[in-house]
Design a protein around this motif. Sequence first.
Motif, PDB file in Angstrom:
ATOM      1  N   ILE A  88      13.094  -1.715 -41.965  1.00  0.00           N
ATOM      2  CA  ILE A  88      12.294  -2.732 -41.278  1.00  0.00           C
ATOM      3  C   ILE A  88      12.045  -3.858 -42.272  1.00  0.00           C
ATOM      4  N   ARG A  89      12.679  -4.995 -42.055  1.00  0.00           N
ATOM      5  CA  ARG A  89      12.579  -6.092 -43.007  1.00  0.00           C
ATOM      6  C   ARG A  89      11.320  -6.924 -42.774  1.00  0.00           C
ATOM      7  N   GLU A  90      11.187  -8.013 -43.539  1.00  0.00           N
ATOM      8  CA  GLU A  90       9.927  -8.714 -43.665  1.00  0.00           C
ATOM      9  C   GLU A  90       9.468  -9.418 -42.381  1.00  0.00           C
ATOM     10  N   PHE A  91       8.145  -9.580 -42.280  1.00  0.00           N
ATOM     11  CA  PHE A  91       7.486 -10.432 -41.281  1.00  0.00           C
ATOM     12  C   PHE A  91       7.771  -9.996 -39.845  1.00  0.00           C
ATOM     13  N   SER A  92       7.878  -8.705 -39.618  1.00  0.00           N
ATOM     14  CA  SER A  92       8.102  -8.191 -38.272  1.00  0.00           C
ATOM     15  C   SER A  92       6.781  -7.746 -37.654  1.00  0.00           C
ATOM     16  N   THR A  93       6.737  -7.768 -36.313  1.00  0.00           N
ATOM     17  CA  THR A  93       5.533  -7.370 -35.582  1.00  0.00           C
ATOM     18  C   THR A  93       5.929  -6.397 -34.485  1.00  0.00           C
ATOM     19  N   TYR A  94       5.442  -5.164 -34.594  1.00  0.00           N
ATOM     20  CA  TYR A  94       5.709  -4.127 -33.598  1.00  0.00           C
ATOM     21  C   TYR A  94       4.358  -3.707 -33.022  1.00  0.00           C
ATOM     22  N   ASN A  95       4.169  -3.927 -31.718  1.00  0.00           N
ATOM     23  CA  ASN A  95       2.893  -3.610 -31.069  1.00  0.00           C
ATOM     24  C   ASN A  95       2.904  -2.217 -30.462  1.00  0.00           C
ATOM     25  N   ILE A  96       1.710  -1.644 -30.299  1.00  0.00           N
ATOM     26  CA  ILE A  96       1.599  -0.384 -29.571  1.00  0.00           C
ATOM     27  C   ILE A  96       1.882  -0.622 -28.090  1.00  0.00           C
ATOM     28  N   GLY A  97       2.006   0.465 -27.328  1.00  0.00           N
ATOM     29  CA  GLY A  97       2.262   0.367 -25.898  1.00  0.00           C
ATOM     30  C   GLY A  97       1.032  -0.062 -25.120  1.00  0.00           C
ATOM     31  N   SER A  98       1.180  -0.062 -23.802  1.00  0.00           N
ATOM     32  CA  SER A  98       0.071  -0.416 -22.917  1.00  0.00           C
ATOM     33  C   SER A  98      -0.032   0.636 -21.820  1.00  0.00           C
ATOM     34  N   PRO A  99      -1.220   0.789 -21.220  1.00  0.00           N
ATOM     35  CA  PRO A  99      -1.368   1.792 -20.159  1.00  0.00           C
ATOM     36  C   PRO A  99      -0.426   1.566 -18.987  1.00  0.00           C
ATOM     37  N   GLY A 100      -0.093   0.322 -18.705  1.00  0.00           N
ATOM     38  CA  GLY A 100       0.778   0.024 -17.575  1.00  0.00           C
ATOM     39  C   GLY A 100       2.245   0.280 -17.828  1.00  0.00           C
ATOM     40  N   GLY A 101       2.614   0.643 -19.068  1.00  0.00           N
ATOM     41  CA  GLY A 101       4.024   0.830 -19.382  1.00  0.00           C
ATOM     42  C   GLY A 101       4.335   2.163 -20.017  1.00  0.00           C
ATOM     43  N   GLY A 102       3.461   3.146 -19.830  1.00  0.00           N
ATOM     44  CA  GLY A 102       3.679   4.460 -20.414  1.00  0.00           C
ATOM     45  C   GLY A 102       2.920   4.702 -21.697  1.00  0.00           C
ATOM     46  N   GLY A 103       2.413   3.632 -22.294  1.00  0.00           N
ATOM     47  CA  GLY A 103       1.520   3.791 -23.430  1.00  0.00           C
ATOM     48  C   GLY A 103       2.184   3.921 -24.787  1.00  0.00           C
ATOM     49  N   VAL A 104       3.526   3.836 -24.868  1.00  0.00           N
ATOM     50  CA  VAL A 104       4.204   4.043 -26.140  1.00  0.00           C
ATOM     51  C   VAL A 104       5.282   2.983 -26.349  1.00  0.00           C
ATOM     52  N   THR A 105       5.256   2.347 -27.498  1.00  0.00           N
ATOM     53  CA  THR A 105       6.387   1.573 -27.994  1.00  0.00           C
ATOM     54  C   THR A 105       7.148   2.491 -28.939  1.00  0.00           C
ATOM     55  N   ARG A 106       8.471   2.593 -28.761  1.00  0.00           N
ATOM     56  CA  ARG A 106       9.213   3.630 -29.484  1.00  0.00           C
ATOM     57  C   ARG A 106      10.470   3.045 -30.141  1.00  0.00           C
TER      58      ARG A 106
END
Length: 264
Positions: A88-106
Motif C-alpha cells: 500500500i503506497r503513499e497517501f492512500s485512503t481506505y474507508n470502512i464499510g457502511s450499514p447499507g452495503g454489508g458493513g465491510v470494505t475488503r
Amino acid sequence: MTRIHPTAIVDPHAQIDSSVTIGPYTVIGPHVRIDAGTSVGPHCVIEGHTTIGRDNRIFQFNSLGAIPQDKKYAGEPCELVIGDRNTIREFSTYNIGSPGGGGVTRVGNDNWLMAYVHLAHDCVVGNNTIFANNSQLAGHVEVGDWVILGGFTIVHQFVRIGGHGMTAMGSVLLADQPPFVMSQGQPAQARSMNFEGLRRRGFGAERIAAVKAMHKALYRQQLTLEQAKSRIAELAAQTPAAAADVDLMLSFLGRVDPQRGIVR
C-alpha cells in the motif's frame, strides 16, 4: 517486542503482533488488529474496526479505516479488512464499510496498490491486482482477481470489474466491465481483451481462443446480452480447458444491472 517507534501513538487495546513494525508519528486506534510481519511506515493513521493481515507493507502517510464519506453513516461499527502480502503506497485512503452495503470494505491478498488510491466504503478488491497511481473507487465497487487499473482510473459507485481485466490511464468506468476486457476512454469503452496479461499468467492457446470467442460474442456479432450469454455458454462444451473461464464470464454477466449494462 513489537518494533514501535517511540513517537508512535498506539492504543493499548489494539492487537499488534510482536513482529509488526510501526514508524514514527503513526497513530493506531483501539479496534485495530495487525498480524505478523506487517510494517507500517511513518505518519499513518489506522483507525476504526480495521484488521490487517500478514506481511503487508504499508508506506508513509496513509489513512486506513476512517469513517465512510456517506451522510447516512451514524457511527455503526463497520469494518475495513485487508488480507496478506499487500503493498500500500503513499497517501492512500481506505474507508470502512457502511450499514447499507454489508458493513465491510475488503482487500484480498497480494495486491500492489500505488500512491493516492481511494477505496470508498463497501468496496471489495480481489487478489493479485495492480492499481496505478490515483485510481479512485467510489462506494460499493467490486474488483475481481488479477485486474490492472491504469493511473487516474475513476470507477463509478456500484460498478463491477471482472477478473483479468485492465483499464487504460484516465479511464472513467460508468458501467460494468466483464472479465478479460481492456477498456479505455471517458466514459470507458471496451477496446479488446487482455490477451498479453493472460499469456503472462499461463493461459494456453485453447483458453486464449475461448476468450477471443467470448469477445466476439459480446462485441463483434451484434448480439443482445442474452444472446451473447447463450453463445458463450456453448464454449464450455467446445473447449473444456476454458470451462472455468466461461463460468467466470457467465457468473459476472448474470449479475449485470440492466440499467447500468456493460462497457461497450
